[in-house]
Design a protein around this motif. Structure first.
Motif, short mmCIF file in Angstrom:
data_model
loop_
_atom_site.label_atom_id
_atom_site.label_comp_id
_atom_site.label_asym_id
_atom_site.label_seq_id
_atom_site.Cartn_x
_atom_site.Cartn_y
_atom_site.Cartn_z
N CYS A 1 164.33 11.26 76.32
CA CYS A 1 165.48 11.89 75.66
C CYS A 1 165.43 11.70 74.15
N GLY A 2 164.30 11.25 73.64
CA GLY A 2 164.18 11.01 72.21
C GLY A 2 164.02 9.53 71.90
N THR A 3 164.05 9.20 70.63
CA THR A 3 163.85 7.83 70.20
C THR A 3 165.04 6.95 70.54
N ALA A 4 164.76 5.80 71.15
CA ALA A 4 165.79 4.78 71.37
C ALA A 4 165.62 3.73 70.29
N ARG A 5 166.73 3.39 69.65
CA ARG A 5 166.70 2.42 68.56
C ARG A 5 167.69 1.31 68.84
N THR A 6 167.53 0.22 68.12
CA THR A 6 168.47 -0.89 68.25
C THR A 6 169.90 -0.41 68.10
N ALA A 7 170.12 0.44 67.09
CA ALA A 7 171.47 0.90 66.79
C ALA A 7 171.93 2.06 67.66
N THR A 8 171.04 2.58 68.51
CA THR A 8 171.42 3.70 69.36
C THR A 8 172.45 3.27 70.39
N GLY A 9 172.39 2.04 70.81
CA GLY A 9 173.26 1.57 71.87
C GLY A 9 172.68 1.94 73.22
N PRO A 10 173.22 1.37 74.29
CA PRO A 10 172.72 1.65 75.64
C PRO A 10 172.94 3.12 76.00
N PHE A 11 171.98 3.71 76.69
CA PHE A 11 172.18 5.06 77.19
C PHE A 11 171.30 5.30 78.41
N TYR A 12 171.72 6.27 79.22
CA TYR A 12 170.95 6.69 80.38
C TYR A 12 170.29 8.01 80.06
N CYS A 13 168.99 8.09 80.32
CA CYS A 13 168.25 9.32 80.09
C CYS A 13 167.94 9.96 81.45
N PRO A 14 168.59 11.09 81.78
CA PRO A 14 168.33 11.73 83.07
C PRO A 14 166.93 12.32 83.17
N ASN A 15 166.27 12.56 82.03
CA ASN A 15 164.95 13.17 82.06
C ASN A 15 163.89 12.24 82.65
N ASP A 16 164.05 10.93 82.43
CA ASP A 16 163.11 9.98 83.03
C ASP A 16 163.80 8.98 83.96
N ARG A 17 165.13 9.15 84.12
CA ARG A 17 165.92 8.30 85.01
C ARG A 17 165.79 6.82 84.63
N LYS A 18 165.93 6.56 83.34
CA LYS A 18 165.85 5.19 82.85
C LYS A 18 167.07 4.87 81.98
N VAL A 19 167.47 3.61 82.00
CA VAL A 19 168.51 3.10 81.11
C VAL A 19 167.81 2.37 79.98
N TYR A 20 168.22 2.64 78.75
CA TYR A 20 167.62 2.01 77.57
C TYR A 20 168.63 1.07 76.93
N LEU A 21 168.19 -0.15 76.66
CA LEU A 21 169.12 -1.17 76.17
C LEU A 21 168.42 -2.15 75.25
N ASP A 22 168.94 -2.30 74.05
CA ASP A 22 168.62 -3.44 73.21
C ASP A 22 169.79 -4.39 73.34
N ALA A 23 169.54 -5.58 73.88
CA ALA A 23 170.63 -6.52 74.17
C ALA A 23 171.37 -6.96 72.91
N GLN A 24 170.83 -6.67 71.72
CA GLN A 24 171.54 -6.96 70.49
C GLN A 24 172.88 -6.23 70.46
N PHE A 25 172.97 -5.14 71.23
CA PHE A 25 174.21 -4.37 71.28
C PHE A 25 175.37 -5.22 71.77
N PHE A 26 175.09 -6.17 72.67
CA PHE A 26 176.16 -7.03 73.15
C PHE A 26 176.78 -7.84 72.01
N GLN A 27 175.93 -8.31 71.09
CA GLN A 27 176.43 -9.04 69.94
C GLN A 27 177.21 -8.13 69.01
N ASP A 28 176.75 -6.89 68.86
CA ASP A 28 177.46 -5.93 68.02
C ASP A 28 178.84 -5.62 68.61
#
Length: 297
Positions: free
Chosen positions: A128-155
């Motif tokens: 679904c495109g580039t996942a970045r630290t600042a992107t936050g968690p998201f689900y991509c239906p195109n590859d059925r994956k969840v993307y997460l940088d755990a730094q988001f929890f601190q943010d």
């Protein structure tokens, strides 16, 4: 929330420390790029308001005259991490697998297909495109994956005051809720309806119902997990409610614009997010999460 009894999933693609392909895993900062504070704020706003943060950040980089090096797809390492944060994420993912592998066939006659959760630091690629630290968690239906940088929890903790293990688990469970919607065939229908919507306000309203259903499904998961392990108490529920309240569209828009514009909501108000999360938490049923049939979302 007690997590020791939860099984750690093996469906974790741990890409942390692999560089990410953008400036050695770092975001471009300073002249020709965005300050990290700006990037983090854009990412949090995008995640909370349902706007693809990558679009916001990339657009801002273009305005700033910055750019990023081409991304290289890292090799997958499907193993349960052994650090504290990684173990927590793997355990929550494992419990979503165990719950939905039982509940989705039982309640909806649909087989559960386990998604992969990608843990990364800096940046990585997705279908679904580039996942970045600042992107936050998201689900991509195109590859059925969840993307997460755990730094988001601190943010979340620092900027929104959303703290605690169950608040973090809610974030993961919400994204897995989107995977459940995808398996139910709902995501493609919502996307088609949005494309055919007569105006943006109607498209946004569909997004709100979609996101509120994911909140409700996160509550269903928590209900079933608690039945299995008795590991959630009132304090945990308050953590999740605090998180849901903090990321409501009205709260976010008040903070960023100074005024809330309901027609532009894409995730739902704080009250709506809390109501649907608690609906799923109390009922434990998928049918209670039919936000699309509800007269008021």
């Amino acid at each position: 929330m007690r997590e020791d009894d939860l099984r750690a999933s093996q469906n974790v693609d741990d890409r942390r420390g692999q560089g990410g392909g953008i400036a050695g895993g770092r975001m471009p900062i300073g002249r020709g790029g965005l300050g990290i504070g700006t990037v983090v704020i854009l990412g949090l706003i995008g995640w909370a308001l349902g706007i693809n943060p990558a679009v916001l950040i990339s657009g801002a980089e273009m305005v700033a005259g910055g750019g990023a090096a081409p991304m290289t797809q890292p090799s997958a390492r499907h193993t349960a991490p052994n650090d504290k944060t990684g173990v927590f994420v793997a355990r929550i993912l494992g419990e979503t697998e165990d719950v939905w592998s039982k509940e989705l066939p039982a309640q909806a006659n649909v087989a559960y297909q386990k998604p992969t959760l990608v843990l990364f630091s800096g940046a990585t690629t997705s279908a679904c495109g580039t996942a970045r630290t600042a992107t936050g968690p998201f689900y991509c239906p195109n590859d059925r994956k969840v993307y997460l940088d755990a730094q988001f929890f601190q943010d979340m903790k620092r900027r929104f005051g959303a703290d605690g293990d169950f608040a973090d688990a809610y974030v993961i469970a919400h994204e897995i809720g989107h995977h459940v919607q995808n398996l139910l065939g709902l995501l493609s229908k919502v996307q088609a309806a949005q494309r055919n919507a007569p105006n943006q306000a109607t498209a946004n309203a569909l997004s709100v119902r979609n996101e509120l259903m994911a909140d409700c499904l996160a509550g269903v998961w928590a209900n079933k997990m608690n039945q299995r392990h008795a590991n959630i108490d009132d304090a945990d529920v308050r953590q999740a409610i605090t998180a849901a309240t903090a990321i409501g569209d009205d709260r976010m828009q008040q903070q960023t614009r100074g005024v809330a514009v309901p027609d532009s909501f894409t995730h739902g108000s704080s009250a709506q997010r809390v109501r649907w999360l608690t609906t799923g938490l109390r009922s434990g049923t998928i049918r209670s999460c039919d936000t699309f049939s509800a007269q008021q979302p």
